[in-house]
Design a protein around this motif. Structure first.
Motif, PDB file in Angstrom:
ATOM      1  N   ARG A 209     -31.352  43.371   0.640  1.00  0.00           N
ATOM      2  CA  ARG A 209     -32.439  43.522   1.623  1.00  0.00           C
ATOM      3  C   ARG A 209     -32.679  44.975   2.004  1.00  0.00           C
ATOM      4  O   ARG A 209     -33.312  45.262   3.019  1.00  0.00           O
TER       5      ARG A 209
ATOM      6  N   GLN B 148     -30.377  47.446   2.654  1.00  0.00           N
ATOM      7  CA  GLN B 148     -29.503  47.938   3.716  1.00  0.00           C
ATOM      8  C   GLN B 148     -29.171  49.423   3.558  1.00  0.00           C
ATOM      9  O   GLN B 148     -29.128  50.153   4.535  1.00  0.00           O
TER      10      GLN B 148
ATOM     11  N   ALA C  42     -37.678  40.800   1.936  1.00  0.00           N
ATOM     12  CA  ALA C  42     -37.141  41.265   3.221  1.00  0.00           C
ATOM     13  C   ALA C  42     -37.046  42.782   3.246  1.00  0.00           C
ATOM     14  O   ALA C  42     -37.375  43.419   4.257  1.00  0.00           O
ATOM     15  N   ALA C  43     -36.609  43.385   2.149  1.00  0.00           N
ATOM     16  CA  ALA C  43     -36.504  44.847   2.084  1.00  0.00           C
ATOM     17  C   ALA C  43     -37.876  45.487   2.250  1.00  0.00           C
ATOM     18  O   ALA C  43     -38.028  46.473   2.985  1.00  0.00           O
TER      19      ALA C  43
ATOM     20  N   ARG D  67     -40.462  44.262   3.803  1.00  0.00           N
ATOM     21  CA  ARG D  67     -40.912  44.085   5.201  1.00  0.00           C
ATOM     22  C   ARG D  67     -40.249  45.102   6.127  1.00  0.00           C
ATOM     23  O   ARG D  67     -40.879  45.602   7.051  1.00  0.00           O
ATOM     24  N   GLN D  68     -38.987  45.369   5.888  1.00  0.00           N
ATOM     25  CA  GLN D  68     -38.247  46.290   6.759  1.00  0.00           C
ATOM     26  C   GLN D  68     -38.632  47.743   6.531  1.00  0.00           C
ATOM     27  O   GLN D  68     -38.462  48.566   7.419  1.00  0.00           O
TER      28      GLN D  68
END
Length: 193
Positions: free
Chosen positions: A45, A47, A71-72, A74-75
């Motif tokens: 994701r 991190q 998810a990555a 989106r972040q």
């Protein structure tokens, strides 16, 4: 594991990220040129991928799990490119060449053939003098619970790469049994040829 919400490796973020920052600072200091392109292999994701961008690298993250890549993305941040791809089949992904490769916990989960395939892909995408940083758990009596890989297995996956250093990784934030696996940071440099 993402579907089940079981991602124990993500708890390692704070401690692992701090040590990664130190390693990236050293890499930038020792490079003859400014940071170039960096590939985070098995980025999950995202991190650790932003740590590359914060230090001036043009960061790209690659992972085989669509949910993790979504998810990555989106972040963010927006300047990082996240690509759905296979660590054992990097060449066809059209990623270009890289000056730095980062593998935090991906290689250790692969079998011998898959490790060799990742090694071939990394080598094919490596710019001259590229660096490879790998964080891997060592083999342990908990092998059924926590995958691990030996130094010899890592070196065998990356012929044509010189080991520059092997350092103990911090274990703060790692729960049992991961904290029993003697994690190591491996730093390689692509040799000529």
């Amino acid at each position: 594991m993402y579907r089940l919400g079981l991602t124990p490796w993500e708890r390692y973020g704070a401690a692992g990220g701090a040590q990664l920052g130190t390693l990236l600072d050293r890499e930038a200091k020792e490079r003859p040129t400014a940071p170039g392109r960096a590939l985070d292999i098995g980025c999950g994701r995202g991190q650790f991928t932003p740590e590359l961008a914060r230090r001036g690298w043009e960061a790209v993250g690659v992972d085989i799990v669509p949910r993790a890549i979504e998810a990555a993305r989106r972040q963010g941040p927006a300047e990082i490119t996240y690509v759905l791809g296979d660590a054992t089949d990097l060449e066809p992904a059209g990623l270009g060449t890289f000056d730095l490769f980062l593998d935090i916990g991906c290689l250790q989960g692969l079998d011998t053939g898959q490790r060799a395939a990742e090694g071939r892909g990394v080598t094919a995408l490596a710019a001259p003098g590229a660096t490879l940083l790998i964080l891997a758990f060592g083999p342990s009596r908990y092998q059924r619970l926590v995958e691990g890989v030996s130094r010899a297995q890592i070196e065998a996956a990356f012929p044509g790469w010189e080991v520059l250093s092997v350092e103990d990784a911090v274990t703060d934030g790692l729960g049992w049994p991961m904290n029993q696996t003697s994690p190591q940071w491996y730093r390689f440099r692509r040799t000529a040829g």
